[in-house]
Design a protein around this motif. Sequence first.
Motif, PDB file in Angstrom:
ATOM      1  N   ASP A 105       0.845  -1.209   0.000  1.00 56.85           N
ATOM      2  CA  ASP A 105       0.000   0.000   0.000  1.00 56.85           C
ATOM      3  C   ASP A 105       0.876   1.252   0.000  1.00 56.85           C
ATOM      4  O   ASP A 105       0.598   2.240   0.677  1.00 56.85           O
ATOM      5  CB  ASP A 105      -0.936   0.005   1.211  1.00 56.85           C
ATOM      6  N   ILE A 107       1.768   3.609  -2.386  1.00 55.47           N
ATOM      7  CA  ILE A 107       1.316   4.881  -2.959  1.00 55.47           C
ATOM      8  C   ILE A 107      -0.121   4.719  -3.422  1.00 55.47           C
ATOM      9  O   ILE A 107      -0.404   3.976  -4.371  1.00 55.47           O
ATOM     10  CB  ILE A 107       2.194   5.327  -4.146  1.00 55.47           C
ATOM     11  N   ARG A 108      -1.014   5.422  -2.758  1.00 55.67           N
ATOM     12  CA  ARG A 108      -2.429   5.362  -3.106  1.00 55.67           C
ATOM     13  C   ARG A 108      -2.812   6.624  -3.881  1.00 55.67           C
ATOM     14  O   ARG A 108      -2.340   7.715  -3.561  1.00 55.67           O
ATOM     15  CB  ARG A 108      -3.285   5.227  -1.856  1.00 55.67           C
ATOM     16  N   VAL A 125      -1.683  11.265  -7.014  1.00 56.54           N
ATOM     17  CA  VAL A 125      -1.310  10.689  -5.724  1.00 56.54           C
ATOM     18  C   VAL A 125      -2.064  11.343  -4.574  1.00 56.54           C
ATOM     19  O   VAL A 125      -2.169  12.566  -4.488  1.00 56.54           O
ATOM     20  CB  VAL A 125       0.210  10.793  -5.509  1.00 56.54           C
ATOM     21  N   ASP A 126      -2.564  10.503  -3.667  1.00 60.33           N
ATOM     22  CA  ASP A 126      -3.220  10.958  -2.440  1.00 60.33           C
ATOM     23  C   ASP A 126      -2.318  10.778  -1.226  1.00 60.33           C
ATOM     24  O   ASP A 126      -2.127  11.714  -0.446  1.00 60.33           O
ATOM     25  CB  ASP A 126      -4.523  10.184  -2.206  1.00 60.33           C
ATOM     26  N   THR A 127      -1.794   9.576  -1.042  1.00 61.09           N
ATOM     27  CA  THR A 127      -0.994   9.295   0.150  1.00 61.09           C
ATOM     28  C   THR A 127       0.198   8.409  -0.187  1.00 61.09           C
ATOM     29  O   THR A 127       0.157   7.614  -1.138  1.00 61.09           O
ATOM     30  CB  THR A 127      -1.832   8.581   1.228  1.00 61.09           C
ATOM     31  N   VAL A 128       1.246   8.560   0.623  1.00 60.20           N
ATOM     32  CA  VAL A 128       2.434   7.707   0.548  1.00 60.20           C
ATOM     33  C   VAL A 128       2.605   7.040   1.908  1.00 60.20           C
ATOM     34  O   VAL A 128       2.563   7.706   2.946  1.00 60.20           O
ATOM     35  CB  VAL A 128       3.690   8.531   0.192  1.00 60.20           C
ATOM     36  N   ASN A 129       2.786   5.742   1.906  1.00 57.89           N
ATOM     37  CA  ASN A 129       2.962   4.981   3.140  1.00 57.89           C
ATOM     38  C   ASN A 129       4.403   5.126   3.622  1.00 57.89           C
ATOM     39  O   ASN A 129       5.245   4.242   3.420  1.00 57.89           O
ATOM     40  CB  ASN A 129       2.602   3.506   2.903  1.00 57.89           C
ATOM     41  N   THR A 130       4.686   6.248   4.250  1.00 60.74           N
ATOM     42  CA  THR A 130       6.062   6.545   4.671  1.00 60.74           C
ATOM     43  C   THR A 130       6.569   5.532   5.693  1.00 60.74           C
ATOM     44  O   THR A 130       7.752   5.177   5.682  1.00 60.74           O
ATOM     45  CB  THR A 130       6.164   7.968   5.248  1.00 60.74           C
ATOM     46  N   THR A 149       0.391   3.250  -9.531  1.00 60.70           N
ATOM     47  CA  THR A 149      -0.196   3.423  -8.214  1.00 60.70           C
ATOM     48  C   THR A 149      -1.481   2.601  -8.147  1.00 60.70           C
ATOM     49  O   THR A 149      -1.808   1.877  -9.087  1.00 60.70           O
ATOM     50  CB  THR A 149      -0.495   4.908  -7.946  1.00 60.70           C
ATOM     51  N   GLU A 167       6.501  12.998  -5.188  1.00 64.71           N
ATOM     52  CA  GLU A 167       5.635  12.678  -4.054  1.00 64.71           C
ATOM     53  C   GLU A 167       6.380  11.844  -3.008  1.00 64.71           C
ATOM     54  O   GLU A 167       6.199  12.042  -1.792  1.00 64.71           O
ATOM     55  CB  GLU A 167       4.380  11.944  -4.525  1.00 64.71           C
ATOM     56  N   ALA A 171       7.053  13.209   0.807  1.00 60.47           N
ATOM     57  CA  ALA A 171       6.571  12.428   1.943  1.00 60.47           C
ATOM     58  C   ALA A 171       7.707  11.992   2.862  1.00 60.47           C
ATOM     59  O   ALA A 171       7.582  12.058   4.095  1.00 60.47           O
ATOM     60  CB  ALA A 171       5.806  11.208   1.434  1.00 60.47           C
TER      61      ALA A 171
END
Length: 259
Positions: A105, A107-108, A125-130, A149, A167, A171
Amino acid sequence: MKQKLSIVKIGGNLIEDEAGFKQVLELFSKINENKILVHGGGQKATELAKQMGVESKMVNGRRITNAETLDIALMVYGGLVSKKIVAKLQALRTNAIGMSGADADAIRAHKRPRKNIDFGYVGDVDTVNTYGIFKLLQAGFTPIFCALTHDGKGQMLNTNADTIAAELAIAMSDQFDTTLYYCFEKKGVLQDINDDNSVIQHINSKDYDELLAYGIISDGMLPKMHNCFYALRNQVSKVCVGNTNMLEADNSDFTTLTL
């Protein structure tokens, strides 16, 4: 003090250049700090699409992605190109792991809304699972991200590799002192596209606006430069644009971008 992180994005033209491809992977493998590689593969995808009788369409340097071209992107980006890079880096003693945005999960994204242009299955891109990426780095793995993605609902999306690199850099900058490298076939941003030695070594926001106005930055460089300044405005420490030699410690013949 934050640990250093280098994020290196390589384009499809460089991947198709055997000597340049070999060199960039060798130089990337020698980066001692935390590192992430982001790769395209658009040229190979276009070639495969042509062989399959599927038309490729581009608008302002960005690919239109229908259901057929999305499947080709999955095959080329997430399969053919990704695994070749991973295998070559393993041979260079870099413990690489091939990633798409769907893996862990990482890069969403959401499907880009249709406005003036319908880009199809293209993701913003909305979110990156850092946390997940940090744990991979901490475990000694080197993530290799392709230009894909997902939306969290089972749909894969084609996303510009320059955007993914930006992105990721943004992040991860909460945890790392991040430098973003856009590595392609030219020495840097050129004053004259026909003169490979006309490198503009420094560009700030004002210079960028002037270069746009005069048409010096155009076509495929537009999304790249947009992402460079987008990253800088969001805490990325440094952004550089140039060819593979840019990754050599003693080389200064490339473009550095600042605000």
